[in-house]
Design a protein around this motif. Structure first.
Motif, PDB file in Angstrom:
ATOM      1  N   LYS A  81       1.903  -8.253  -0.258  1.00 29.00           N
ATOM      2  CA  LYS A  81       2.583  -7.904   0.992  1.00 29.00           C
ATOM      3  C   LYS A  81       2.795  -9.135   1.868  1.00 29.00           C
ATOM      4  CE  LYS A  81       1.435  -2.989   1.346  1.00 29.00           C
ATOM      5  NZ  LYS A  81       0.908  -1.924   2.224  1.00 29.00           N
ATOM      6  N   ASP A  82       1.846 -10.047   1.839  1.00 26.49           N
ATOM      7  CA  ASP A  82       1.997 -11.288   2.607  1.00 26.49           C
ATOM      8  C   ASP A  82       3.067 -12.185   1.995  1.00 26.49           C
ATOM      9  OD1 ASP A  82       0.016 -10.559   4.430  1.00 26.49           O
ATOM     10  OD2 ASP A  82      -1.587 -11.489   3.249  1.00 26.49           O
ATOM     11  N   ILE A  83       3.101 -12.222   0.663  1.00 19.65           N
ATOM     12  CA  ILE A  83       4.084 -13.067  -0.023  1.00 19.65           C
ATOM     13  C   ILE A  83       5.506 -12.560   0.213  1.00 19.65           C
ATOM     14  CG2 ILE A  83       4.909 -13.830  -2.294  1.00 19.65           C
ATOM     15  CD1 ILE A  83       1.981 -13.742  -3.241  1.00 19.65           C
ATOM     16  N   ALA A  84       5.676 -11.245   0.221  1.00 16.94           N
ATOM     17  CA  ALA A  84       7.016 -10.645   0.235  1.00 16.94           C
ATOM     18  C   ALA A  84       7.536 -10.303   1.629  1.00 16.94           C
ATOM     19  CB  ALA A  84       7.014  -9.376  -0.620  1.00 16.94           C
ATOM     20  N   LYS A  85       6.705 -10.392   2.663  1.00 14.14           N
ATOM     21  CA  LYS A  85       7.089  -9.824   3.964  1.00 14.14           C
ATOM     22  C   LYS A  85       8.350 -10.447   4.547  1.00 14.14           C
ATOM     23  CE  LYS A  85       3.854 -12.754   6.611  1.00 14.14           C
ATOM     24  NZ  LYS A  85       2.659 -12.749   7.499  1.00 14.14           N
ATOM     25  N   ASN A  86       8.509 -11.759   4.454  1.00 14.64           N
ATOM     26  CA  ASN A  86       9.694 -12.389   5.032  1.00 14.64           C
ATOM     27  C   ASN A  86      10.966 -11.985   4.288  1.00 14.64           C
ATOM     28  OD1 ASN A  86       8.201 -13.710   7.020  1.00 14.64           O
ATOM     29  ND2 ASN A  86       7.925 -15.549   5.770  1.00 14.64           N
ATOM     30  N   ALA A  87      10.861 -11.865   2.964  1.00 11.73           N
ATOM     31  CA  ALA A  87      12.009 -11.424   2.167  1.00 11.73           C
ATOM     32  C   ALA A  87      12.408 -10.008   2.542  1.00 11.73           C
ATOM     33  CB  ALA A  87      11.679 -11.519   0.679  1.00 11.73           C
ATOM     34  N   ILE A  88      11.430  -9.135   2.706  1.00 15.53           N
ATOM     35  CA  ILE A  88      11.730  -7.741   3.023  1.00 15.53           C
ATOM     36  C   ILE A  88      12.335  -7.618   4.419  1.00 15.53           C
ATOM     37  CG2 ILE A  88      10.616  -5.515   3.510  1.00 15.53           C
ATOM     38  CD1 ILE A  88       8.916  -6.016   0.987  1.00 15.53           C
ATOM     39  N   LYS A  89      11.862  -8.396   5.359  1.00 15.38           N
ATOM     40  CA  LYS A  89      12.459  -8.371   6.697  1.00 15.38           C
ATOM     41  C   LYS A  89      13.905  -8.852   6.661  1.00 15.38           C
ATOM     42  CE  LYS A  89       8.252  -8.680   9.484  1.00 15.38           C
ATOM     43  NZ  LYS A  89       8.435  -7.332  10.059  1.00 15.38           N
ATOM     44  N   GLU A  90      14.189  -9.833   5.821  1.00 19.06           N
ATOM     45  CA  GLU A  90      15.569 -10.336   5.705  1.00 19.06           C
ATOM     46  C   GLU A  90      16.466  -9.310   5.035  1.00 19.06           C
ATOM     47  OE1 GLU A  90      18.180 -12.752   7.080  1.00 19.06           O
ATOM     48  OE2 GLU A  90      16.091 -13.443   7.194  1.00 19.06           O
ATOM     49  N   ILE A  91      15.943  -8.570   4.061  1.00 16.14           N
ATOM     50  CA  ILE A  91      16.701  -7.492   3.417  1.00 16.14           C
ATOM     51  C   ILE A  91      17.085  -6.443   4.459  1.00 16.14           C
ATOM     52  CG2 ILE A  91      16.525  -5.564   1.784  1.00 16.14           C
ATOM     53  CD1 ILE A  91      14.683  -7.467   0.101  1.00 16.14           C
TER      54      ILE A  91
END
Length: 258
Positions: free
Chosen positions: A165-175
């Motif tokens: 969740k920490d690794i992916a959080k910025n990508a998911i916010k950009e999506i």
């Protein structure tokens, strides 16, 4: 049922003909079925259609759309590798949607069994960080409608020590900012990892961000059409998703999960 990410033999690593895929979809009571074959680019050409094949591909899918219009809704798209080789000849096609995917970190095809040894030469956490940074850039590009197999990086079962969740959080916010949808893709269940893409943990983040979802089997042969989609629809409902989306003429269409 929706199944909108599927391939044809034009990508050079799928079998069967497109009409067989459509017939299988009808047999499985799929209502919205999409072809999104690997788009052309001047790189990794042995695993995708050539530029000269694009008109043939589009003509065949449109012909099937007309032939089976009373039985199933057929959609036309491309799966586009987000690399420096993305070509405007693909981006400018008149299609229903484009799926953006990451299969390469620089020129390393990390999901290709031919190059699996490279996993042992790198730090797994670093690979995941690099991968999700690419996903973030994919979303920032605003070129695509759907994110393909969001956590494909786990395909061989290598998992990070860091919290995903920490690794992916910025990508998911950009999506979310990009207004893209994320597919729930069952192909991972047929791969060494034996998990859907994306994982439940990532789907919880997607739900919490209010990101739209869609469904796909990523079929490369007719037998894989609709693979375990009924089960993942139930799972999505249990996670709190009440709608799914698909795209026509690059416009998002919503339907209730029933």
């Amino acid at each position: 049922m929706i199944d909108i990410h599927n391939h044809t033999p034009l990508c050079k690593h799928a079998t069967g003909n497109p009409e067989e895929y459509v017939k299988k979809a009808i047999e499985k009571n799929i209502k919205i079925y999409g072809f999104a074959d690997h788009a052309s680019m001047e790189f990794d050409e042995q695993y995708r259609m050539s530029f000269s094949d694009m008109p043939k591909y589009e003509k065949e899918i449109k012909s099937l759309k007309e032939k089976y219009k009373d039985k199933i809704k057929i959609l036309l798209g491309y799966e586009v590798d987000f690399t420096p080789y993305v070509d405007k000849r693909v981006l400018e096609r008149n299609v229903d949607y484009l799926i953006g995917s990451v299969h390469f970190l620089d020129n390393w095809g990390f999901d290709n069994p031919e190059f699996i040894k490279e996993w042992h030469n790198r730090d797994v956490d670093d690979i995941y960080e690099e991968y999700f940074s690419k996903i973030q850039d994919l979303a920032k590009s605003r070129l695509f409608d759907i994110v393909g197999h969001l956590d494909l990086v786990k395909v061989f079962g290598f998992k990070p020590k860091k919290n995903i969740k920490d690794i992916a959080k910025n990508a998911i916010k950009e999506i979310k900012k990009a207004g893209m949808a994320v597919e729930i893709n069952t192909a991972g269940l047929r791969k060494p990892v034996k998990e859907i893409y994306p994982s439940t943990k990532l789907l919880e983040m997607i739900r919490d961000e209010g990101i739209d979802i869609t469904f796909s089997s990523d079929a490369h042969k007719p037998e894989d059409v609709g693979y375990k989609i009924n089960e993942v629809i139930k799972m999505a409902k249990n996670l709190g998703f009440s709608e799914a989306v698909y795209f026509e003429n690059r416009k998002k269409q919503k339907i209730k999960l029933t």
